[in-house]
Design an enzyme around this catalytic site. Structure first.
Site, PDB file in Angstrom:
ATOM      1  CE  LYS A 155      62.731  39.992  12.638  1.00 19.15           C
ATOM      2  NZ  LYS A 155      63.275  41.264  13.128  1.00 19.15           N
ATOM      3  CB  VAL A 183      54.281  46.838   7.188  1.00 16.81           C
ATOM      4  CG1 VAL A 183      54.668  46.205   5.854  1.00 16.81           C
ATOM      5  CG2 VAL A 183      55.463  46.788   8.152  1.00 16.81           C
TER       6      VAL A 183
HETATM    7  N1  LIG Z   1      57.140  47.461  11.344  1.00 15.87           N
HETATM    8  C1  LIG Z   1      58.171  46.881  10.740  1.00 15.87           C
HETATM    9  O1  LIG Z   1      59.194  47.492  10.487  1.00 15.87           O
HETATM   10  C2  LIG Z   1      58.083  45.428  10.343  1.00 15.87           C
HETATM   11  C3  LIG Z   1      59.169  44.832   9.689  1.00 15.87           C
HETATM   12  C4  LIG Z   1      59.084  43.492   9.276  1.00 15.87           C
HETATM   13  C5  LIG Z   1      57.933  42.778   9.558  1.00 15.87           C
HETATM   14  N2  LIG Z   1      56.895  43.372  10.231  1.00 15.87           N
HETATM   15  C6  LIG Z   1      55.703  42.593  10.498  1.00 15.87           C
HETATM   16  O2  LIG Z   1      54.622  43.152   9.786  1.00 15.87           O
HETATM   17  C7  LIG Z   1      53.406  42.976  10.530  1.00 15.87           C
HETATM   18  C8  LIG Z   1      52.759  44.339  10.747  1.00 15.87           C
HETATM   19  O3  LIG Z   1      53.634  45.151  11.484  1.00 15.87           O
HETATM   20  P1  LIG Z   1      53.336  46.716  11.698  1.00 15.87           P
HETATM   21  O4  LIG Z   1      54.552  47.272  12.312  1.00 15.87           O
HETATM   22  O5  LIG Z   1      52.800  47.299  10.460  1.00 15.87           O
HETATM   23  O6  LIG Z   1      52.185  46.641  12.802  1.00 15.87           O
HETATM   24  P2  LIG Z   1      51.218  47.814  13.293  1.00 15.87           P
HETATM   25  O7  LIG Z   1      51.753  49.137  12.902  1.00 15.87           O
HETATM   26  O8  LIG Z   1      50.914  47.551  14.721  1.00 15.87           O
HETATM   27  O9  LIG Z   1      49.864  47.588  12.451  1.00 15.87           O
HETATM   28  C9  LIG Z   1      49.011  46.506  12.664  1.00 15.87           C
HETATM   29  C10 LIG Z   1      47.743  46.718  11.859  1.00 15.87           C
HETATM   30  O10 LIG Z   1      46.898  45.584  12.010  1.00 15.87           O
HETATM   31  C11 LIG Z   1      45.614  45.986  12.523  1.00 15.87           C
HETATM   32  N3  LIG Z   1      45.195  44.964  13.472  1.00 15.87           N
HETATM   33  C12 LIG Z   1      45.923  44.391  14.452  1.00 15.87           C
HETATM   34  N4  LIG Z   1      45.178  43.510  15.139  1.00 15.87           N
HETATM   35  C13 LIG Z   1      43.948  43.528  14.577  1.00 15.87           C
HETATM   36  C14 LIG Z   1      42.722  42.858  14.845  1.00 15.87           C
HETATM   37  N5  LIG Z   1      42.628  41.986  15.847  1.00 15.87           N
HETATM   38  N6  LIG Z   1      41.661  43.145  14.067  1.00 15.87           N
HETATM   39  C15 LIG Z   1      41.747  44.038  13.071  1.00 15.87           C
HETATM   40  N7  LIG Z   1      42.884  44.721  12.767  1.00 15.87           N
HETATM   41  C16 LIG Z   1      43.954  44.467  13.519  1.00 15.87           C
HETATM   42  C17 LIG Z   1      45.846  47.315  13.201  1.00 15.87           C
HETATM   43  O11 LIG Z   1      44.629  48.037  13.173  1.00 15.87           O
HETATM   44  P3  LIG Z   1      44.534  49.558  13.725  1.00 15.87           P
HETATM   45  O12 LIG Z   1      45.350  50.375  12.759  1.00 15.87           O
HETATM   46  O13 LIG Z   1      43.103  49.892  13.663  1.00 15.87           O
HETATM   47  O14 LIG Z   1      45.119  49.529  15.099  1.00 15.87           O
HETATM   48  C18 LIG Z   1      46.935  47.935  12.308  1.00 15.87           C
HETATM   49  O15 LIG Z   1      46.351  48.570  11.190  1.00 15.87           O
HETATM   50  C19 LIG Z   1      53.796  42.251  11.817  1.00 15.87           C
HETATM   51  O16 LIG Z   1      53.633  40.868  11.657  1.00 15.87           O
HETATM   52  C20 LIG Z   1      55.289  42.574  11.945  1.00 15.87           C
HETATM   53  O17 LIG Z   1      56.006  41.590  12.670  1.00 15.87           O
HETATM   54  C21 LIG Z   1      56.940  44.683  10.616  1.00 15.87           C
END
Ligand SMILES: NC(=O)c1ccc[n+]([C@@H]2O[C@H](COP(=O)([O-])OP(=O)(O)OC[C@H]3O[C@@H](n4cnc5c(N)ncnc54)[C@H](OP(=O)(O)O)[C@@H]3O)[C@@H](O)[C@H]2O)c1
Length: 429
Positions: free
Chosen positions: A206, A15
């Site tokens: 949710k 995201v």
């Molecule tokens: N994906 C979806 O379709 C979706 C839909 C609705 C809501 N969400 C919500 O949106 C949020 C993000 O989801 P996502 O799918 O984008 O997750 P993701 O792809 O796993 O990305 C997470 C990001 O956060 C960084 N990160 C995680 N832990 C960290 C830490 N301790 N220190 C520094 N950076 C950290 C990661 O860094 P690195 O890149 O270096 O690993 C990555 O860039 C979540 O809360 C999820 O529930 C997601």
């Protein structure tokens, strides 16, 4: 007039990466449409060596996320890293520093919502989380603003695309659970570790948010009973279809017995119900209110692009509030209310039982239900050699009584197996 807003983004994965790309590439188009110059100044990630899908014109990527929150040039913080602890502490720090926050983190909102909303209220800044439920579907704003005056009766939501994809494959093609899950993983609809989705835990977070907003009573993630789809069988999907139902994993939040009940579990819903036609990875939220009637919100519940669209809408909203310079009072307030334990909630059950095919078995089964105060609505029986299949649908009775009936049933000698139990959602008692 200064229309520039410095943005710090915590997390640049699915995201976050998409949001940053949109903010950078569409900067001029967004400015033309909104009058806002949204500038990504800092991005926080875990792995600085990872290749990114975006390039920042003038910003920088760092592993020190606290420094983003503390940076005086950052006017607005977007949290897209996930998790409760670190993400929650950074969000809290940003709000306490008087910076608006936008997040898509359902787990965070459903676990630390009141603490964060109170901090936003104290600082007079917005905390927005449209993308936390239903990805690209606008649902948080309709519930907390448009429907703020409606005494909502019930919210039913298909809020997990992974499980809806799996259940659609099982219902349409008779795929078994393991094969449908493997296909979902191949197509990118399911994570390599699908536990949070298939267990109903993701949907529970949710459902907690939907319930809290719909009823104005705080419902936390741990207040939501949840059951997953792992034990469902295509046989039950086929029987459900024969009886005019579809099996869906549904988050249900309703007013019942003077309080609020929130739960997530598979349910058989009539094929004529609007949620029955929600197929594949699509999400949908169905709202019932005495004045507004029935509303259905449907669309893509996840994925980088749809979710980033919802986040971007919040960023624009928060940026406008920031530039207006006024103290913002929270659009969400909670008052004390009773949470009804799941055991007290009236439910209706479908059971598939394997029994010895012998005289009197039906009477013994009926008396097991009767002893627990549950009456049977319909029975369908099919014999196969020494074994018979019994399909039973009960009338509505408290969940605890239904469970007690199954305990009695397990003592019935000719019973070989309670092969499946699915709750039934219908107008009838
Ligand atoms: N994906 C979806 O379709 C979706 C839909 C609705 C809501 N969400 C919500 O949106 C949020 C993000 O989801 P996502 O799918 O984008 O997750 P993701 O792809 O796993 O990305 C997470 C990001 O956060 C960084 N990160 C995680 N832990 C960290 C830490 N301790 N220190 C520094 N950076 C950290 C990661 O860094 P690195 O890149 O270096 O690993 C990555 O860039 C979540 O809360 C999820 O529930 C997601």
């Amino acid at each position: 007039m200064n229309t520039s807003i410095g943005i710090g983004v915590l997390g640049a994965g699915t995201v976050g990466g998409t949001l940053i790309t949109r903010l950078v590439e569409d900067r001029a188009a967004i400015a033309a449409k909104t009058g806002l110059d949204l500038r990504v100044l800092r991005v926080g990630v875990r792995d600085l060596g990872k290749e990114r899908s975006f390039s920042l014109e003038y910003g920088s990527v760092t592993g020190d996320l606290q420094s983003i929150v503390d940076d005086p040039d950052i006017d607005l913080v977007v949290e897209l890293m996930g998790g409760r602890e670190l993400a929650g502490d950074l969000v809290l720090a940003a709000l306490e520093a008087g910076k608006p926050v936008v997040t898509a983190n359902k787990e965070l909102v459903a676990s630390r919502g009141p603490e964060l909303i109170a901090a936003a209220e104290r600082s007079g800044v917005p905390l927005l989380f449209e993308a936390a439920v239903g990805g690209g579907i606008p649902i948080i704003r309709p519930l907390s603003e448009t429907l703020a005056g409606e005494p909502i009766d019930r919210v039913l939501g298909i809020v997990n695309g992974t499980t809806n994809f799996i259940l659609t494959r099982m219902a349409d093609d008779g795929a078994d659970y393991a094969d449908a899950l493997a296909e979902a993983q191949e197509l990118g609809y399911a994570e390599p570790d699908p536990t949070a989705d298939v267990s109903g835990a993701d949907a529970a977070a949710k459902a907690a948010i939907l319930a809290s907003l719909a009823f104005g009573t705080w419902v936390g993630i741990d207040d939501v009973y949840h059951e997953g789809i792992e034990t469902l069988s295509p046989i039950d999907m086929a029987f459900a279809a024969d009886f005019g139902y579809v099996v869906k994993l549904v988050g249900i939040a309703e007013r019942t017995g003077g309080g609020v009940s929130t739960r997530v579990h598979p349910v058989m819903i009539p094929t004529a119900h609007p949620l029955a036609s929600i197929r594949g990875a699509t999400n949908a939220i169905f709202i019932e209110g005495p004045s507004v009637g029935e509303l259905l919100f449907a669309g893509p519940g996840a994925g980088g692009d749809p979710t980033a669209t919802a986040v971007l809408g919040d960023v624009i909203d928060a940026a406008r509030e920031t530039l207006a310079g006024a103290q913002v009072s929270s659009r969400i307030r909670f008052s004390p209310g009773e949470l009804v334990p799941f055991g007290d909630v009236p439910t209706k059950w479908y059971l598939r039982l394997e029994v010895d095919d012998q005289p009197g078995v039906l009477a013994q089964v009926a008396s097991a239900f009767g002893d627990a105060g549950v009456s049977i609505k319909s029975v369908w029986q099919e014999g196969e050699g020494s074994e018979a299949l019994l399909l039973i649908v009960t009338h509505r009775a408290p969940e605890a009584a239904q469970r007690a009936a199954v305990d009695h049933l397990r003592k019935v000698k000719p019973l070989r197996n309670v092969a499946s139990i699915i709750r039934v959602e219908s107008e009838e008692p």
